[in-house]
Design an enzyme around this catalytic site. Structure first.
Site, PDB file in Angstrom:
ATOM      1  N   GLU A  10       0.838  -1.201   0.000  1.00  0.00           N
ATOM      2  CA  GLU A  10       0.000   0.000   0.000  1.00  0.00           C
ATOM      3  C   GLU A  10       0.877   1.256   0.000  1.00  0.00           C
ATOM      4  O   GLU A  10       1.864   1.338   0.725  1.00  0.00           O
ATOM      5  CB  GLU A  10      -0.894  -0.018   1.247  1.00  0.00           C
ATOM      6  CG  GLU A  10      -1.846   1.145   1.363  1.00  0.00           C
ATOM      7  CD  GLU A  10      -2.773   1.033   2.569  1.00  0.00           C
ATOM      8  OE1 GLU A  10      -3.658   1.890   2.715  1.00  0.00           O
ATOM      9  OE2 GLU A  10      -2.610   0.083   3.361  1.00  0.00           O
ATOM     10  N   CYS A  52      -5.614  -3.314   1.920  1.00  0.00           N
ATOM     11  CA  CYS A  52      -5.462  -3.417   3.369  1.00  0.00           C
ATOM     12  C   CYS A  52      -6.772  -3.663   4.106  1.00  0.00           C
ATOM     13  O   CYS A  52      -7.344  -4.744   4.053  1.00  0.00           O
ATOM     14  CB  CYS A  52      -4.732  -2.175   3.880  1.00  0.00           C
ATOM     15  SG  CYS A  52      -4.049  -2.349   5.545  1.00  0.00           S
ATOM     16  N   LYS A  81      -9.393   2.592  -2.568  1.00  0.00           N
ATOM     17  CA  LYS A  81      -9.714   1.957  -1.284  1.00  0.00           C
ATOM     18  C   LYS A  81     -11.081   2.419  -0.783  1.00  0.00           C
ATOM     19  O   LYS A  81     -11.345   3.621  -0.667  1.00  0.00           O
ATOM     20  CB  LYS A  81      -8.624   2.294  -0.273  1.00  0.00           C
ATOM     21  CG  LYS A  81      -8.708   1.533   1.029  1.00  0.00           C
ATOM     22  CD  LYS A  81      -7.491   1.832   1.907  1.00  0.00           C
ATOM     23  CE  LYS A  81      -7.478   0.990   3.166  1.00  0.00           C
ATOM     24  NZ  LYS A  81      -6.257   1.244   3.976  1.00  0.00           N
TER      25      LYS A  81
END
Length: 266
Positions: free
Chosen positions: A44, A148, A114
């Site tokens: 990330e 994540c 995200k």
């Protein structure tokens, strides 16, 4: 169908030094290609580092087809492998925490924003994406992308399973004391959703964070095919369509679902 050898680059690079991180990515792509990989996955926010000063994030953000994207496209073409990298993305005045998959020919195969932002830093720095399932095809394998915290929401991963994702790429910045996610949650996600999950972490101290490493390629049969330690390293794993097909045949989870009972989830 042949396997897809996948390289997981567990590295934090240099915070705020895009040029140096591009150089490190070029060197990593060369090692990955020499190791027979057709796909290289980074962590990330690999392009810039994660623990940027909040006020600095907009200045580092780039469009999905910006200078760094073109540099990474050149890296992918020269080394003959696909590359998934994390970066701060600018779209007009909006900034996202994003990951882009570049194909062997340098084309953009997918760009993901995200959807679940973790903690005050991310929630202050970024706008959440609103497209949960983003996919691409690579060597006949259907690839999905998350970042994540996204993988910690079971509905998110199940959406990918129902959309036919074979390999879920999850660049991450997993920090202490949440290493149980890498050790236990990710392999369970792979098993319960019948897919491979490549979970690729940062490592070591960065700003106020301590990243735990432990990157892995988890398999649909419940095993972990490769696992990194706590330091910087590159590990390799095979995504095997034959194993995936056999596992899906033997595991009844997706066939035995009763969606009519789950209306309360939404």
């Amino acid at each position: 169908m042949p396997t897809l050898r996948t390289a997981l680059l567990q590295s934090s690079g240099r915070l705020g030094d895009v040029a140096e991180n591009l150089k490190a990515l070029d060197e990593a792509a060369e090692r990955a290609a020499q190791g027979g990989a057709g796909l290289l996955v980074t962590s990330e926010m690999f392009l810039t580092g994660y623990a940027l000063d909040l006020d600095a994030v907009p200045g580092y953000a780039e469009p999905h087809d910006g200078d760094s994207a073109r540099a990474i496209a050149d890296i992918a073409r020269r080394h003959g492998l696909a590359v998934l990298y994390g970066y701060p993305e600018r779209d007009g005045e909006t900034v996202y925490n994003s990951a882009q998959l570049i194909g062997r020919d340098g084309s953009s195969l997918a760009n993901y924003r995200k959807t679940h932002l973790f903690g005050c830093f991310e929630q202050d720095a970024f706008t959440p994406g609103d497209t949960p399932v983003v996919q691409a095809e690579l060597d006949g394998i259907r690839i999905g992308i998350m970042i994540c915290y996204d993988v910690e929401f079971p509905e998110n991963v199940r959406s990918h399973a129902l959309a036919g994702t074979d390999l879920l790429l999850v660049p991450t910045a997993q920090m202490h004391p949440f290493q149980f996610v890498a050790e236990h949650v990710v392999p369970v996600r792979a098993f319960e959703n019948q897919m491979y999950v490549a979970y690729v972490n940062r490592t070591g101290p960065e700003g106020e964070f301590e990243f735990v490493g432990l990157s892995c390629l988890a398999s649909p049969d419940g095993t972990t095919r490769t696992r990194a330690g706590r330091g910087e390293e590159m590990v390799f794993g095979e995504v095997d369509p034959a194993l995936l097909g056999a596992s899906r045949e033997n595991n009844p989870y997706l066939r035995d679902r009763r969606p009519g009972l789950y209306a309360s989830l939404v």
